[in-house]
Design an enzyme around this catalytic site. Sequence first.
Site, PDB file in Angstrom:
ATOM      1  N   MET A  15       0.765  -1.207   0.012  1.00 60.81           N
ATOM      2  CA  MET A  15       0.072  -0.098   0.145  1.00 60.81           C
ATOM      3  C   MET A  15       0.933   1.269   0.067  1.00 60.81           C
ATOM      4  SD  MET A  15      -3.275   0.126   2.372  1.00 60.81           S
ATOM      5  CE  MET A  15      -2.479   0.221   3.863  1.00 60.81           C
ATOM      6  N   THR A 105       6.189   1.598  12.805  1.00 61.86           N
ATOM      7  CA  THR A 105       4.947   1.772  13.368  1.00 61.86           C
ATOM      8  C   THR A 105       4.795   2.467  14.440  1.00 61.86           C
ATOM      9  OG1 THR A 105       3.221   0.147  13.715  1.00 61.86           O
ATOM     10  CG2 THR A 105       5.268  -0.672  13.921  1.00 61.86           C
ATOM     11  N   TYR A 129       3.872  -8.517  16.104  1.00 61.33           N
ATOM     12  CA  TYR A 129       4.305  -7.457  14.923  1.00 61.33           C
ATOM     13  C   TYR A 129       5.066  -6.174  15.358  1.00 61.33           C
ATOM     14  CZ  TYR A 129       3.396  -3.840  11.581  1.00 61.33           C
ATOM     15  OH  TYR A 129       3.511  -2.717  10.770  1.00 61.33           O
ATOM     16  N   LYS A 133       8.790  -5.340  14.377  1.00 58.20           N
ATOM     17  CA  LYS A 133       9.213  -3.936  13.693  1.00 58.20           C
ATOM     18  C   LYS A 133      10.259  -3.254  14.551  1.00 58.20           C
ATOM     19  CE  LYS A 133       7.824  -2.161  10.515  1.00 58.20           C
ATOM     20  NZ  LYS A 133       8.403  -2.297   9.225  1.00 58.20           N
ATOM     21  N   TRP A 154      -1.853   3.407  11.164  1.00 58.96           N
ATOM     22  CA  TRP A 154      -3.268   2.963  10.835  1.00 58.96           C
ATOM     23  C   TRP A 154      -3.322   3.384   9.314  1.00 58.96           C
ATOM     24  CZ3 TRP A 154      -7.832   4.284  14.433  1.00 58.96           C
ATOM     25  CH2 TRP A 154      -7.761   3.437  15.713  1.00 58.96           C
TER      26      TRP A 154
HETATM   27  N1  LIG Z   1      -0.499  -0.593   7.371  1.00 56.58           N
HETATM   28  C1  LIG Z   1      -0.429   0.133   8.516  1.00 56.58           C
HETATM   29  O1  LIG Z   1      -1.475   0.418   8.947  1.00 56.58           O
HETATM   30  C2  LIG Z   1       0.886   0.370   8.931  1.00 56.58           C
HETATM   31  C3  LIG Z   1       1.166   1.542   9.971  1.00 56.58           C
HETATM   32  C4  LIG Z   1       2.314   1.901  10.367  1.00 56.58           C
HETATM   33  C5  LIG Z   1       3.372   1.569   9.709  1.00 56.58           C
HETATM   34  N2  LIG Z   1       3.359   0.613   8.517  1.00 56.58           N
HETATM   35  C6  LIG Z   1       4.589   0.151   8.081  1.00 56.58           C
HETATM   36  O2  LIG Z   1       4.405   0.826   6.716  1.00 56.58           O
HETATM   37  C7  LIG Z   1       5.161  -0.212   5.729  1.00 56.58           C
HETATM   38  C8  LIG Z   1       4.409  -0.360   4.981  1.00 56.58           C
HETATM   39  O3  LIG Z   1       3.290  -0.878   5.142  1.00 56.58           O
HETATM   40  P1  LIG Z   1       1.976  -1.259   4.106  1.00 56.58           P
HETATM   41  O4  LIG Z   1       0.592  -1.132   4.763  1.00 56.58           O
HETATM   42  O5  LIG Z   1       2.002  -0.451   2.818  1.00 56.58           O
HETATM   43  O6  LIG Z   1       2.145  -2.711   3.855  1.00 56.58           O
HETATM   44  P2  LIG Z   1       1.762  -3.651   2.596  1.00 56.58           P
HETATM   45  O7  LIG Z   1       0.540  -3.178   1.933  1.00 56.58           O
HETATM   46  O8  LIG Z   1       1.477  -5.267   3.573  1.00 56.58           O
HETATM   47  O9  LIG Z   1       3.014  -3.746   1.781  1.00 56.58           O
HETATM   48  C9  LIG Z   1       4.170  -4.438   2.596  1.00 56.58           C
HETATM   49  C10 LIG Z   1       4.757  -5.201   1.101  1.00 56.58           C
HETATM   50  O10 LIG Z   1       5.901  -5.855   1.738  1.00 56.58           O
HETATM   51  C11 LIG Z   1       6.091  -7.007   0.928  1.00 56.58           C
HETATM   52  N3  LIG Z   1       6.883  -8.185   1.436  1.00 56.58           N
HETATM   53  C12 LIG Z   1       6.284  -9.151   2.572  1.00 56.58           C
HETATM   54  N4  LIG Z   1       7.222 -10.089   2.931  1.00 56.58           N
HETATM   55  C13 LIG Z   1       8.343  -9.597   2.172  1.00 56.58           C
HETATM   56  C14 LIG Z   1       9.816 -10.281   1.876  1.00 56.58           C
HETATM   57  N5  LIG Z   1       9.960 -11.240   2.794  1.00 56.58           N
HETATM   58  N6  LIG Z   1      10.345  -9.569   1.072  1.00 56.58           N
HETATM   59  C15 LIG Z   1       9.986  -8.596   0.492  1.00 56.58           C
HETATM   60  N7  LIG Z   1       8.853  -7.876   0.235  1.00 56.58           N
HETATM   61  C16 LIG Z   1       7.980  -8.368   1.515  1.00 56.58           C
HETATM   62  C17 LIG Z   1       4.605  -7.550   0.787  1.00 56.58           C
HETATM   63  O11 LIG Z   1       4.465  -8.345  -0.304  1.00 56.58           O
HETATM   64  P3  LIG Z   1       3.146  -9.719  -0.409  1.00 56.58           P
HETATM   65  O12 LIG Z   1       2.062  -9.057   0.276  1.00 56.58           O
HETATM   66  O13 LIG Z   1       3.491 -10.127  -1.525  1.00 56.58           O
HETATM   67  O14 LIG Z   1       3.849 -10.575   0.655  1.00 56.58           O
HETATM   68  C18 LIG Z   1       3.835  -6.150   0.567  1.00 56.58           C
HETATM   69  O15 LIG Z   1       3.783  -5.665  -0.788  1.00 56.58           O
HETATM   70  C19 LIG Z   1       5.593  -1.374   6.534  1.00 56.58           C
HETATM   71  O16 LIG Z   1       6.904  -1.202   7.023  1.00 56.58           O
HETATM   72  C20 LIG Z   1       4.581  -1.348   7.707  1.00 56.58           C
HETATM   73  O17 LIG Z   1       5.120  -1.863   8.803  1.00 56.58           O
HETATM   74  C21 LIG Z   1       2.001   0.087   8.452  1.00 56.58           C
END
Ligand SMILES: NC(=O)c1ccc[n+]([C@@H]2O[C@H](COP(=O)([O-])OP(=O)(O)OC[C@H]3O[C@@H](n4cnc5c(N)ncnc54)[C@H](OP(=O)(O)O)[C@@H]3O)[C@@H](O)[C@H]2O)c1
Length: 285
Positions: A15, A105, A129, A133, A154
């Site tokens: 995302m 996060t 999680y 992180k 979020w």
């Molecule tokens: N979502 C939230 O609410 C949130 C909040 C705070 C911080 N964050 C942080 O922001 C960042 C982006 O989050 P997001 O929501 O965009 O997450 P996301 O949509 O789940 O994207 C994460 C990406 O990482 C890929 N991935 C997973 N395992 C992997 C691996 N072993 N090697 C390479 N790529 C891999 C996933 O691919 P696949 O799906 O194909 O496995 C996915 O495309 C993350 O670091 C997350 O911890 C997220």
Amino acid sequence: MEIKRKILITGSNGMLGQALTGQLQEKGEDFTGLSHSDLDITDKKKVLEVFSSLKPSLVIHAAAWTDVDGCEREPKKAFLINEGGTENISMACMKNGANLVYISTDFVFDGKKKEPYTEDDKPNPINVYGASKLAGEEKVRQSLKSYYIIRSSWLFGQGRHNFVTRVLSWAKTQSPLKIVEDHVGTPTYTRDLARGIVQFIQDSSPGLYHIANSGHASRYELAKAILAYSGHEEVEVIPVRHKDFSEVAHRPVFSALGTSRVNLNLPHWQEALKDYLREFSGGRA
Ligand SMILES: NC(=O)c1ccc[n+]([C@@H]2O[C@H](COP(=O)([O-])OP(=O)(O)OC[C@H]3O[C@@H](n4cnc5c(N)ncnc54)[C@H](OP(=O)(O)O)[C@@H]3O)[C@@H](O)[C@H]2O)c1
């Protein structure tokens, strides 16, 4: 930091990865986005090969395993990706002299504070999680003298299912909706976050920062706003306590982020949500 450079995005199909891609394209940057299938960050050898062929000067590391309940069920996998994968990326940055931006996060905090968490607050994760992180943050700190660690919270945005799309799909089949009122955070639009990250690192010193939309809300307030701004006011929403649901992973009850260190003045989450709904579904916002 000078922005004319070769940028690498990990997790570019995620995302935030997609929002970063859009932002860098708009700015005419020289960048390569690598999805999970292009590069598995747990494969150390492949990570080093990719770095020596692409020679990035800046890496925005957005790849992670973000399934909070999945991480709780499979802690080994969570640490392998979120800690081990981040160690691989950090070491490759160190060996190749590349700058690193690691995305972290609000879930590094335990949620016991009653006001927004600042960068000076001590993390104390309450689920796997968050712990994995935070372990990733530690690997960044250990491997590199200079880095950006940017925590956000979020997220909603284009590219995959998120809380906003889930509420909209529940609204089609369920009424009333039961939504948790005692989890509070800072809903953040990935487009605003991507814009904020790119703008911020251009002219700020490395360090630990919180970047999120402004304000905060409970899941219940967020759900009510999603329905109101998308023209579904008729859907009844009942506030419930998180203890009424059987959670696999505990979530911090209050994890809003204070963002005064970055001072980017990103829009209030309500405006960000309206923007997203306008783009996502032609909502009535
Ligand atoms: N979502 C939230 O609410 C949130 C909040 C705070 C911080 N964050 C942080 O922001 C960042 C982006 O989050 P997001 O929501 O965009 O997450 P996301 O949509 O789940 O994207 C994460 C990406 O990482 C890929 N991935 C997973 N395992 C992997 C691996 N072993 N090697 C390479 N790529 C891999 C996933 O691919 P696949 O799906 O194909 O496995 C996915 O495309 C993350 O670091 C997350 O911890 C997220």
